[in-house]
Design a protein around this motif. Structure first.
Motif, PDB file in Angstrom:
ATOM      1  N   ASN A 145      11.265  16.524  -1.320  1.00 44.80           N
ATOM      2  CA  ASN A 145      12.575  16.013  -1.751  1.00 44.80           C
ATOM      3  C   ASN A 145      13.610  15.977  -0.634  1.00 44.80           C
ATOM      4  O   ASN A 145      14.809  16.085  -0.901  1.00 44.80           O
ATOM      5  N   ASP A 146      13.159  15.843   0.621  1.00 47.30           N
ATOM      6  CA  ASP A 146      14.143  15.653   1.689  1.00 47.30           C
ATOM      7  C   ASP A 146      14.820  14.290   1.573  1.00 47.30           C
ATOM      8  O   ASP A 146      15.903  14.075   2.117  1.00 47.30           O
ATOM      9  N   VAL A 147      14.183  13.353   0.882  1.00 45.60           N
ATOM     10  CA  VAL A 147      14.812  12.105   0.465  1.00 45.60           C
ATOM     11  C   VAL A 147      14.930  12.172  -1.056  1.00 45.60           C
ATOM     12  O   VAL A 147      13.924  12.280  -1.753  1.00 45.60           O
ATOM     13  N   GLN A 148      16.147  12.148  -1.553  1.00 52.20           N
ATOM     14  CA  GLN A 148      16.394  12.373  -2.979  1.00 52.20           C
ATOM     15  C   GLN A 148      16.082  11.142  -3.832  1.00 52.20           C
ATOM     16  O   GLN A 148      16.297  10.015  -3.370  1.00 52.20           O
ATOM     17  N   PRO A 149      15.573  11.343  -5.066  1.00 52.55           N
ATOM     18  CA  PRO A 149      15.203  12.619  -5.689  1.00 52.55           C
ATOM     19  C   PRO A 149      13.887  13.172  -5.155  1.00 52.55           C
ATOM     20  O   PRO A 149      13.650  14.354  -5.207  1.00 52.55           O
ATOM     21  N   SER A 150      13.025  12.303  -4.668  1.00 48.98           N
ATOM     22  CA  SER A 150      11.833  12.678  -3.911  1.00 48.98           C
ATOM     23  C   SER A 150      11.394  11.449  -3.141  1.00 48.98           C
ATOM     24  O   SER A 150      11.843  10.329  -3.402  1.00 48.98           O
ATOM     25  N   ARG A 151      10.514  11.651  -2.189  1.00 48.16           N
ATOM     26  CA  ARG A 151      10.062  10.512  -1.384  1.00 48.16           C
ATOM     27  C   ARG A 151       9.421   9.439  -2.263  1.00 48.16           C
ATOM     28  O   ARG A 151       9.746   8.252  -2.136  1.00 48.16           O
ATOM     29  N   LEU A 152       8.541   9.858  -3.158  1.00 47.51           N
ATOM     30  CA  LEU A 152       7.842   8.886  -3.988  1.00 47.51           C
ATOM     31  C   LEU A 152       8.789   8.196  -4.962  1.00 47.51           C
ATOM     32  O   LEU A 152       8.702   6.970  -5.153  1.00 47.51           O
ATOM     33  N   GLU A 153       9.700   8.933  -5.587  1.00 51.61           N
ATOM     34  CA  GLU A 153      10.634   8.325  -6.530  1.00 51.61           C
ATOM     35  C   GLU A 153      11.550   7.336  -5.822  1.00 51.61           C
ATOM     36  O   GLU A 153      11.897   6.286  -6.380  1.00 51.61           O
ATOM     37  N   LYS A 154      11.945   7.661  -4.597  1.00 46.25           N
ATOM     38  CA  LYS A 154      12.770   6.725  -3.828  1.00 46.25           C
ATOM     39  C   LYS A 154      11.980   5.454  -3.516  1.00 46.25           C
ATOM     40  O   LYS A 154      12.515   4.326  -3.609  1.00 46.25           O
ATOM     41  N   VAL A 155      10.712   5.614  -3.157  1.00 45.00           N
ATOM     42  CA  VAL A 155       9.862   4.459  -2.869  1.00 45.00           C
ATOM     43  C   VAL A 155       9.713   3.585  -4.112  1.00 45.00           C
ATOM     44  O   VAL A 155       9.820   2.356  -4.044  1.00 45.00           O
ATOM     45  N   LYS A 156       9.492   4.199  -5.264  1.00 36.03           N
ATOM     46  CA  LYS A 156       9.329   3.447  -6.513  1.00 36.03           C
ATOM     47  C   LYS A 156      10.586   2.647  -6.835  1.00 36.03           C
ATOM     48  O   LYS A 156      10.517   1.498  -7.291  1.00 36.03           O
ATOM     49  N   PHE A 157      11.747   3.242  -6.608  1.00 33.85           N
ATOM     50  CA  PHE A 157      13.011   2.538  -6.850  1.00 33.85           C
ATOM     51  C   PHE A 157      13.145   1.333  -5.920  1.00 33.85           C
ATOM     52  O   PHE A 157      13.512   0.236  -6.362  1.00 33.85           O
ATOM     53  N   GLU A 158      12.837   1.523  -4.642  1.00 30.57           N
ATOM     54  CA  GLU A 158      12.982   0.431  -3.677  1.00 30.57           C
ATOM     55  C   GLU A 158      11.921  -0.649  -3.881  1.00 30.57           C
ATOM     56  O   GLU A 158      12.175  -1.830  -3.610  1.00 30.57           O
ATOM     57  N   LEU A 159      10.743  -0.259  -4.374  1.00 26.78           N
ATOM     58  CA  LEU A 159       9.701  -1.250  -4.629  1.00 26.78           C
ATOM     59  C   LEU A 159      10.142  -2.245  -5.697  1.00 26.78           C
ATOM     60  O   LEU A 159       9.817  -3.440  -5.624  1.00 26.78           O
ATOM     61  N   LYS A 160      10.879  -1.779  -6.679  1.00 29.04           N
ATOM     62  CA  LYS A 160      11.378  -2.685  -7.720  1.00 29.04           C
ATOM     63  C   LYS A 160      12.355  -3.696  -7.117  1.00 29.04           C
ATOM     64  O   LYS A 160      12.397  -4.849  -7.542  1.00 29.04           O
ATOM     65  N   ASN A 161      13.145  -3.271  -6.130  1.00 32.93           N
ATOM     66  CA  ASN A 161      14.041  -4.203  -5.445  1.00 32.93           C
ATOM     67  C   ASN A 161      13.247  -5.239  -4.656  1.00 32.93           C
ATOM     68  O   ASN A 161      13.622  -6.426  -4.606  1.00 32.93           O
ATOM     69  N   ILE A 162      12.146  -4.808  -4.036  1.00 32.52           N
ATOM     70  CA  ILE A 162      11.312  -5.737  -3.273  1.00 32.52           C
ATOM     71  C   ILE A 162      10.653  -6.743  -4.208  1.00 32.52           C
ATOM     72  O   ILE A 162      10.611  -7.947  -3.922  1.00 32.52           O
ATOM     73  N   CYS A 211       0.858  -1.195   0.000  1.00 29.46           N
ATOM     74  CA  CYS A 211       0.000   0.000   0.000  1.00 29.46           C
ATOM     75  C   CYS A 211       0.893   1.242   0.000  1.00 29.46           C
ATOM     76  O   CYS A 211       1.673   1.449   0.937  1.00 29.46           O
ATOM     77  N   VAL A 212       0.775   2.066  -1.053  1.00 31.83           N
ATOM     78  CA  VAL A 212       1.654   3.216  -1.229  1.00 31.83           C
ATOM     79  C   VAL A 212       0.863   4.507  -1.083  1.00 31.83           C
ATOM     80  O   VAL A 212      -0.135   4.727  -1.784  1.00 31.83           O
ATOM     81  N   ASP A 213       1.324   5.375  -0.201  1.00 36.79           N
ATOM     82  CA  ASP A 213       0.721   6.688   0.014  1.00 36.79           C
ATOM     83  C   ASP A 213       1.071   7.604  -1.165  1.00 36.79           C
ATOM     84  O   ASP A 213       2.244   7.799  -1.494  1.00 36.79           O
ATOM     85  N   LEU A 214       0.035   8.171  -1.812  1.00 33.64           N
ATOM     86  CA  LEU A 214       0.248   9.086  -2.932  1.00 33.64           C
ATOM     87  C   LEU A 214      -0.254  10.492  -2.616  1.00 33.64           C
ATOM     88  O   LEU A 214      -0.634  11.249  -3.510  1.00 33.64           O
ATOM     89  N   SER A 215      -0.220  10.856  -1.335  1.00 36.98           N
ATOM     90  CA  SER A 215      -0.565  12.229  -0.976  1.00 36.98           C
ATOM     91  C   SER A 215       0.513  13.180  -1.498  1.00 36.98           C
ATOM     92  O   SER A 215       1.644  12.772  -1.777  1.00 36.98           O
ATOM     93  N   GLN A 216       0.184  14.469  -1.636  1.00 37.10           N
ATOM     94  CA  GLN A 216       1.105  15.438  -2.242  1.00 37.10           C
ATOM     95  C   GLN A 216       2.426  15.552  -1.488  1.00 37.10           C
ATOM     96  O   GLN A 216       3.463  15.857  -2.079  1.00 37.10           O
ATOM     97  N   SER A 217       2.418  15.262  -0.201  1.00 38.63           N
ATOM     98  CA  SER A 217       3.650  15.362   0.582  1.00 38.63           C
ATOM     99  C   SER A 217       4.702  14.354   0.135  1.00 38.63           C
ATOM    100  O   SER A 217       5.892  14.525   0.423  1.00 38.63           O
ATOM    101  N   MET A 218       4.290  13.317  -0.607  1.00 34.99           N
ATOM    102  CA  MET A 218       5.254  12.332  -1.106  1.00 34.99           C
ATOM    103  C   MET A 218       6.143  12.913  -2.206  1.00 34.99           C
ATOM    104  O   MET A 218       7.114  12.291  -2.622  1.00 34.99           O
ATOM    105  N   ASN A 219       5.803  14.143  -2.674  1.00 37.43           N
ATOM    106  CA  ASN A 219       6.665  14.820  -3.653  1.00 37.43           C
ATOM    107  C   ASN A 219       7.810  15.572  -2.990  1.00 37.43           C
ATOM    108  O   ASN A 219       8.690  16.099  -3.688  1.00 37.43           O
TER     109      ASN A 219
END
Length: 322
Positions: A93-110, A83-91
């Motif tokens: 960028n305190d986690v590079q390149p952004s929170r959502l992009e980092k999650v997408k990258f790690e999801l592929k590893n999972i 279950c992935v949170d897609l609220s606007q705060s996921m954009n």
């Protein structure tokens, strides 16, 4: 008898050439013994010996398999809803390149780590939507992950209840007596506080159904502004909003359901630990069938060939005695 390997045309040609040369050599030796008036018995014995171990070596290389046995093959796997949170705060960028992009990258590893398990994808903010049902098709799942963005769902706050309820319903609907409470997993990924009213009730249902819940917080305590099309998101007073990771809701949810909380921030990435935790969950037996199996018995033929080679070395032929 079954054969593990087979001879190619090239190998057959080489063997035939070797046999021809060896027969030519043998003919010369027998002719010599006859001219000298010596018995050819020893030469014939030697020929039979070498032919035998040469043939045995070829047979062992082909991998003779016999002795049929029946074995039970079991397919074991897990059902995992992400279950992935897609609220606007996921954009943010305190986690590079952004929170959502980092999650997408790690999801592929999972997904890669659990390529033999069924994985489903749910996106949510204030409401939850099924992005991909449970599937073995990792290529399709990765395509769905790649398309995730914050514009796909309404953004009126974050509610953990709807995605957990949807995941629970789907996992229970596919449950059986034999597989219950063993291999059902839900992963909740978010950066914010839960504003839902029924999350605790859903959490209790998760625990009662034996569904393991892992939560993954993304962001930092320092936080970051939320980029939007015309700058940064502002509150009702016109001040720019700074989104910080609020991990308390995720930590409490994991603790209340007997799960575990993980985090991704600027200096910490717990995805490897999350994968290990999922691996520790017992998988279910999805299928079991009996298959006929044979064992490669090449070593019998190779051992006999080696024994004959030793005899060949010890048994010498003298054509002329001085």
């Amino acid at each position: 008898m079954k054969w593990v390997n087979s001879l190619s045309t090239f190998e057959i040609v080489l063997a035939a050439i070797f046999v021809l040369f060896y027969l030519s050599f043998l003919w010369r030796v027998i002719s010599t013994t006859r001219r000298l008036g010596l018995p050819a018995r020893r030469v014939i014995i030697k020929t039979i010996l070498r032919t035998a171990y040469f043939g045995l070596i070829i047979v062992s290389l082909l991998g003779p398999s016999f002795g049929d046995t029946s074995r039970e093959i079991k397919t074991v796997g897990k059902d995992i809803f992400i279950c992935v949170d897609l609220s606007q705060s996921m954009n943010a960028n305190d986690v590079q390149p952004s929170r959502l992009e980092k999650v997408k990258f790690e999801l592929k590893n999972i997904v890669e780590a659990f390529n033999s398990d069924r994985i489903g994808l749910i996106m949510f903010s204030s409401e939850a939507y099924m992005q991909c049902p449970l599937t073995y098709d990792n290529n399709a799942l990765n395509l769905f992950i790649q398309t995730l963005n914050t514009g796909m769902v309404p953004n009126f706050g974050t509610d953990f209840g709807p995605p957990l309820e949807m995941a629970t319903e789907k996992l229970i609907a596919d449950d059986t007596v034999l597989t219950r409470s063993k291999s059902k997993i839900t992963i909740l990924i978010s950066d914010g506080e839960d504003f839902g009213d029924n999350t605790n009730e859903i959490a209790e249902e998760l625990e009662s159904e034996g569904i393991t819940l892992f939560t993954l917080g993304v962001g930092t305590k320092r936080g970051s502004k939320i980029p939007i099309r015309n700058g940064y998101k502002k509150d009702n007073n016109g001040n720019e909003v700074v989104s910080q990771l609020n991990s308390s809701s995720l930590e409490d949810l994991a603790e209340n359901t007997g799960g575990e909380y993980f985090e991704i921030n600027e200096s910490r990435n717990d995805v490897a630990r999350l994968i290990n935790a999922i691996n520790s969950v017992e998988g279910e037996t999805r299928d079991a069938k009996q298959v006929d199996a044979t064992q490669n018995r090449y070593f019998y033929f190779l051992g006999l060939a080696l024994l004959l080679m030793v005899l060949d070395v010890l048994f010498s032929v003298k054509l002329i005695k001085l």
